[in-house]
Design an enzyme around this catalytic site. Structure first.
Site, PDB file in Angstrom:
ATOM      1  N   ASP A 201      32.226  15.402 -21.968  1.00 55.47           N
ATOM      2  CA  ASP A 201      31.195  15.349 -20.925  1.00 55.47           C
ATOM      3  C   ASP A 201      29.877  15.869 -21.476  1.00 55.47           C
ATOM      4  OD1 ASP A 201      32.974  14.306 -19.129  1.00 55.47           O
ATOM      5  OD2 ASP A 201      33.118  16.097 -17.866  1.00 55.47           O
ATOM      6  N   ASP A 203      27.542  17.565 -19.985  1.00 52.66           N
ATOM      7  CA  ASP A 203      27.029  18.831 -19.443  1.00 52.66           C
ATOM      8  C   ASP A 203      27.857  20.045 -19.858  1.00 52.66           C
ATOM      9  OD1 ASP A 203      29.278  18.209 -18.005  1.00 52.66           O
ATOM     10  OD2 ASP A 203      28.371  18.433 -16.018  1.00 52.66           O
ATOM     11  N   TRP A 263      32.972   9.717  -9.050  1.00 56.32           N
ATOM     12  CA  TRP A 263      33.450  10.975  -9.631  1.00 56.32           C
ATOM     13  C   TRP A 263      34.895  11.256  -9.250  1.00 56.32           C
ATOM     14  CZ3 TRP A 263      35.517  15.469  -7.757  1.00 56.32           C
ATOM     15  CH2 TRP A 263      35.567  16.560  -8.662  1.00 56.32           C
ATOM     16  N   GLU A 266      39.958  10.083 -12.882  1.00 53.08           N
ATOM     17  CA  GLU A 266      40.284   9.420 -14.158  1.00 53.08           C
ATOM     18  C   GLU A 266      40.958  10.356 -15.154  1.00 53.08           C
ATOM     19  OE1 GLU A 266      36.691  11.606 -15.087  1.00 53.08           O
ATOM     20  OE2 GLU A 266      37.209  10.346 -13.358  1.00 53.08           O
ATOM     21  N   ASP A 267      40.608  11.645 -15.122  1.00 48.69           N
ATOM     22  CA  ASP A 267      41.241  12.581 -16.052  1.00 48.69           C
ATOM     23  C   ASP A 267      42.692  12.878 -15.648  1.00 48.69           C
ATOM     24  OD1 ASP A 267      40.399  13.885 -13.780  1.00 48.69           O
ATOM     25  OD2 ASP A 267      39.123  15.327 -14.810  1.00 48.69           O
ATOM     26  N   MET A 293      28.717  25.212 -18.581  1.00 55.65           N
ATOM     27  CA  MET A 293      28.360  23.975 -17.897  1.00 55.65           C
ATOM     28  C   MET A 293      26.907  24.081 -17.466  1.00 55.65           C
ATOM     29  SD  MET A 293      30.147  21.932 -14.727  1.00 55.65           S
ATOM     30  CE  MET A 293      29.424  22.862 -13.385  1.00 55.65           C
ATOM     31  N   HIS A 296      23.625  21.289 -12.583  1.00 58.36           N
ATOM     32  CA  HIS A 296      22.985  20.057 -12.098  1.00 58.36           C
ATOM     33  C   HIS A 296      23.553  19.732 -10.725  1.00 58.36           C
ATOM     34  CE1 HIS A 296      26.610  17.546 -12.786  1.00 58.36           C
ATOM     35  NE2 HIS A 296      26.805  18.383 -13.797  1.00 58.36           N
ATOM     36  N   ARG A 298      24.824  16.658  -8.020  1.00 54.97           N
ATOM     37  CA  ARG A 298      25.540  15.414  -8.244  1.00 54.97           C
ATOM     38  C   ARG A 298      24.570  14.248  -8.291  1.00 54.97           C
ATOM     39  NH1 ARG A 298      30.326  15.016  -8.732  1.00 54.97           N
ATOM     40  NH2 ARG A 298      30.854  16.846  -7.478  1.00 54.97           N
TER      41      ARG A 298
END
Length: 354
Positions: A201, A203, A263, A266-267, A293, A296, A298
């Site tokens: 990722d 971030d 979001w 998938e993981d 992290m 931020h 979304r």
């Protein structure tokens, strides 16, 4: 004496035949002796002829080899490097991270001048693994800049041969992290037969360079904790953020699903695929596998996937046909800039999108 008296007692005809035979034997012996004598006498000339023939043959061979060498010069000898140590002597452990608001791409490029078109290889030893870092991306330029600033020296201290691939989703339809990572895997293999793939990722910035970005005998989860969760695992079975899988492991599970738009989910789908193949997820110690992290809100286009639980319920039935072998996309551009390889793709639209 006995032989002479016996001879004279023979008839005249027999005597004649014996004398003729004896003469023939004498003549044959003389002829043979003469040839042997000539052979012995001519031996030095014969030896010289053979020697001269050998010289001519070797001369022709040398000439041919010289001509071949001129047309096909041998490659310059390459010094054999020793394997890099299992634990690099350049590692520092826990790092103090900083994120300067005024940081520019030119500064990061200057700090990493030895990186060429997103790729680096140590000059003093043979890396133990070649690693492709795959980062899905859209509209996160500042996050990407911070990650590149810290990740390049982090990987160099680990003495890795690596390349960083940014897979940029074109358009404004919902973000599909998993499909972008499938694209990154397929595109990276066009460049090199990478040993290990890090799905990363944009971030998440690693805090400790003892967290080695190499693959293991089992799929590896590198994010045990992050600042946003008090450096604890988000939940049991979490397999997101930053993961490492070999080429064989990722191919065995048929990669990620291509159906997770927005979001989440998938993981967990990837974890189920790993478990279906009877592989076990391994993790570094919590003290090492720490990340910051970057804060931020979304993004628009990356809203929570409300369909994720339904999709997860069907993973065991569809994983063989939904993944690397069904990943379709259109490559719009491929740019090799100093710090990374940028692959911009059109990955289509989610079902029901106009």
């Amino acid at each position: 004496m006995c032989f002479s008296s016996a001879f004279f007692k023979l008839s005249r005809k027999v005597k004649f035949l014996v004398l003729v035979g004896f003469c023939v034997m004498i003549l044959t012996w003389i002829a043979t002796f003469g040839n042997v004598t000539n052979a012995v006498r001519d031996r030095p000339q014969l030896v010289e002829l053979m020697r001269s023939q050998k010289v001519v043959t070797e001369g022709l061979r040398n000439a041919e080899e010289s001509e071949w060498g001129n047309r096909h010069p041998s490659p310059a000898p390459v010094a054999t490097l020793q394997p890099c140590p299992a634990l690099s002597p350049h590692l520092r452990g826990l790092l103090a991270l900083s994120f300067k608001p005024s940081l520019t791409l030119a500064e990061v490029e200057q700090e990493n001048a030895q990186v060429v078109e997103g790729q680096y290889e140590p000059a003093d030893c043979q890396p133990r693994q070649s690693v492709a870092i795959l980062i899905p991306h859209r509209s996160r330029e500042k996050h990407l800049l911070y990650l590149l600033q810290h990740l390049h020296p982090f990987l160099q201290r680990q003495q890795l041969h690596y390349a960083i691939y940014i897979i940029h989703q074109a358009g404004n339809v919902k973000f599909n992290r998993a499909k972008l990572l499938n694209v990154g895997y397929l595109e990276a293999l066009k460049d090199y037969k990478w040993d290990c793939f890090i799905f990363h990722d944009v971030d998440l910035v690693p805090e400790n360079d003892l967290n080695l970005y190499v693959c293991d005998s089992q799929p590896k989860h590198l994010v045990v904790g992050r600042n946003a969760t008090g450096y604890r695992l988000r939940y049991k079975g979490y397999f997101g953020g930053v993961t490492a899988m070999t080429r064989e492991q990722f191919s065995k599970v048929n990669g990620f699903s291509n159906t997770y738009w927005g979001w989440g989910g998938e993981d967990d789908d990837l974890r189920i695929r790993v478990e279906l193949q009877r592989m076990k997820i391994v993790r570094p110690s919590p003290e090492v596998a720490r990340y910051t992290m970057i804060f931020h809100t979304r993004d628009n286009g990356n809203e929570v996937n409300k369909d994720r639980m339904r999709l997860l319920s069907r993973t065991s039935r569809v994983w063989k046909t939904d993944g690397l072998n069904s990943c379709t996309y259109k490559e719009l551009s491929l740019e090799r800039v100093p710090l990374y390889i940028n692959v911009t793709v059109d990955i289509g639209k989610p079902p029901g999108h106009p």
